[in-house]
Design a protein around this motif. Structure first.
Motif, PDB file in Angstrom:
ATOM      1  N   ILE A  76      60.664 -26.601  14.573  1.00 41.76           N
ATOM      2  CA  ILE A  76      61.805 -25.707  14.645  1.00 41.76           C
ATOM      3  C   ILE A  76      62.600 -25.862  13.355  1.00 41.76           C
ATOM      4  O   ILE A  76      62.586 -26.915  12.729  1.00 41.76           O
ATOM      5  CB  ILE A  76      62.697 -25.975  15.877  1.00 41.76           C
ATOM      6  CG1 ILE A  76      63.327 -27.365  15.811  1.00 41.76           C
ATOM      7  CG2 ILE A  76      61.908 -25.790  17.161  1.00 41.76           C
ATOM      8  CD1 ILE A  76      64.445 -27.559  16.807  1.00 41.76           C
ATOM      9  N   ARG A  77      63.259 -24.785  12.940  1.00 40.64           N
ATOM     10  CA  ARG A  77      64.040 -24.804  11.699  1.00 40.64           C
ATOM     11  C   ARG A  77      65.424 -24.245  11.998  1.00 40.64           C
ATOM     12  O   ARG A  77      65.567 -23.193  12.607  1.00 40.64           O
ATOM     13  CB  ARG A  77      63.335 -23.964  10.630  1.00 40.64           C
ATOM     14  CG  ARG A  77      63.967 -24.030   9.257  1.00 40.64           C
ATOM     15  CD  ARG A  77      63.076 -23.374   8.203  1.00 40.64           C
ATOM     16  NE  ARG A  77      62.751 -22.002   8.546  1.00 40.64           N
ATOM     17  CZ  ARG A  77      63.403 -20.937   8.079  1.00 40.64           C
ATOM     18  NH1 ARG A  77      64.402 -21.071   7.239  1.00 40.64           N
ATOM     19  NH2 ARG A  77      63.044 -19.726   8.453  1.00 40.64           N
ATOM     20  N   ASN A  79      69.984 -21.672  14.747  1.00 45.29           N
ATOM     21  CA  ASN A  79      68.540 -21.792  14.958  1.00 45.29           C
ATOM     22  C   ASN A  79      67.841 -20.614  14.284  1.00 45.29           C
ATOM     23  O   ASN A  79      68.123 -19.464  14.608  1.00 45.29           O
ATOM     24  CB  ASN A  79      68.215 -21.801  16.447  1.00 45.29           C
ATOM     25  CG  ASN A  79      68.765 -23.015  17.146  1.00 45.29           C
ATOM     26  OD1 ASN A  79      69.134 -23.999  16.525  1.00 45.29           O
ATOM     27  ND2 ASN A  79      68.820 -22.956  18.466  1.00 45.29           N
ATOM     28  N   LYS A  86      60.794 -20.915  14.877  1.00 43.21           N
ATOM     29  CA  LYS A  86      59.949 -21.977  15.414  1.00 43.21           C
ATOM     30  C   LYS A  86      58.498 -21.559  15.307  1.00 43.21           C
ATOM     31  O   LYS A  86      58.188 -20.363  15.258  1.00 43.21           O
ATOM     32  CB  LYS A  86      60.325 -22.305  16.855  1.00 43.21           C
ATOM     33  CG  LYS A  86      60.095 -21.197  17.863  1.00 43.21           C
ATOM     34  CD  LYS A  86      60.573 -21.654  19.244  1.00 43.21           C
ATOM     35  CE  LYS A  86      60.299 -20.620  20.313  1.00 43.21           C
ATOM     36  NZ  LYS A  86      60.721 -21.102  21.629  1.00 43.21           N
ATOM     37  N   PHE A 143      64.197 -23.730  22.694  1.00 42.34           N
ATOM     38  CA  PHE A 143      64.834 -23.402  21.419  1.00 42.34           C
ATOM     39  C   PHE A 143      64.972 -21.884  21.304  1.00 42.34           C
ATOM     40  O   PHE A 143      63.972 -21.160  21.344  1.00 42.34           O
ATOM     41  CB  PHE A 143      63.974 -23.965  20.286  1.00 42.34           C
ATOM     42  CG  PHE A 143      64.496 -23.732  18.903  1.00 42.34           C
ATOM     43  CD1 PHE A 143      65.421 -24.590  18.344  1.00 42.34           C
ATOM     44  CD2 PHE A 143      64.039 -22.667  18.149  1.00 42.34           C
ATOM     45  CE1 PHE A 143      65.881 -24.393  17.052  1.00 42.34           C
ATOM     46  CE2 PHE A 143      64.493 -22.464  16.860  1.00 42.34           C
ATOM     47  CZ  PHE A 143      65.415 -23.326  16.316  1.00 42.34           C
ATOM     48  N   TYR A 159      60.610 -27.594  22.859  1.00 39.97           N
ATOM     49  CA  TYR A 159      60.253 -26.496  21.955  1.00 39.97           C
ATOM     50  C   TYR A 159      60.503 -25.136  22.615  1.00 39.97           C
ATOM     51  O   TYR A 159      61.077 -24.232  22.015  1.00 39.97           O
ATOM     52  CB  TYR A 159      58.781 -26.660  21.566  1.00 39.97           C
ATOM     53  CG  TYR A 159      58.221 -25.559  20.708  1.00 39.97           C
ATOM     54  CD1 TYR A 159      58.398 -25.574  19.328  1.00 39.97           C
ATOM     55  CD2 TYR A 159      57.500 -24.509  21.273  1.00 39.97           C
ATOM     56  CE1 TYR A 159      57.871 -24.565  18.539  1.00 39.97           C
ATOM     57  CE2 TYR A 159      56.978 -23.502  20.487  1.00 39.97           C
ATOM     58  CZ  TYR A 159      57.165 -23.531  19.118  1.00 39.97           C
ATOM     59  OH  TYR A 159      56.645 -22.533  18.342  1.00 39.97           O
TER      60      TYR A 159
END
Length: 181
Positions: free
Chosen positions: A143-144, A130, A133, A35, A32
């Motif tokens: 996360i998206r 990205n 998050k 990211f 995480y």
């Protein structure tokens, strides 16, 4: 972002130790915290053949005339030729940028849109960006990322957002609000 592809991976107990020590191809071990919002990757291009389109249709029982009936598509169809099923464009497009991150698990997809038709013989590629998050669970954050699938030389045909749960590297971030597991 620090390169994480092939740096380390799992060490299966069920294979010889010297084999288990070799990093796995196409695997990642990011967490995480690794990211980075705004980071982008682009896939290689891939041409969709008639055979694989028909195999996908048969596998998922999609025999709609637009994807399976050449005569209908040419004489009665809106586009004058057969389409590739949207579900196949989605699957192939995401597969082009998929990695095997051992710390991430799919949570779902949002905003899936089939923007333009894709035809047999079209060449596609994907750009993953990205987006954001947020901490979510005791051991996992969300996360998206957006996935944009293009055909030819840059015509957008599909858009969606993929949400994944991803393990924290060192436990829940200190600045994360108290959340339920």
């Amino acid at each position: 972002m620090t390169a994480t592809v092939g740096i380390s991976s799992t060490h299966p107990k069920t294979m010889p130790a010297d084999h288990a020590d070799i990093p796995v191809w196409n695997s990642e071990n990011w967490f995480y915290e690794d990211f980075e919002i705004g980071h982008k990757i682009r896939s290689l291009r891939r041409t969709i053949s008639e055979g694989e389109s028909q195999q996908f249709n048969a596998l998922v029982l999609d025999m709609h005339p637009y994807v399976s009936d050449q005569i209908f598509a040419e004489t009665e169809g809106l586009f004058g030729k057969r389409l590739v099923a949207g579900a196949f464009v989605f699957s192939a497009g995401l597969g082009l940028v998929a990695t095997n991150c051992i710390n991430a698990f799919s949570y779902g997809y949002d905003k899936l849109r089939f923007i333009k038709p894709t035809f047999i013989g079209d060449t596609i590629y994907t750009i993953r960006t990205n987006l954001d998050k947020q901490p979510k669970y005791k051991d996992l954050g969300l996360i998206r990322s957006s996935y944009e699938v293009f055909k030819g030389e840059g015509e957008l045909v599909l858009y969606c957002e993929h949400i994944q749960t991803v393990r924290y590297k060192n436990g829940r971030p200190a600045d994360a609000p108290e959340l339920k597991s």
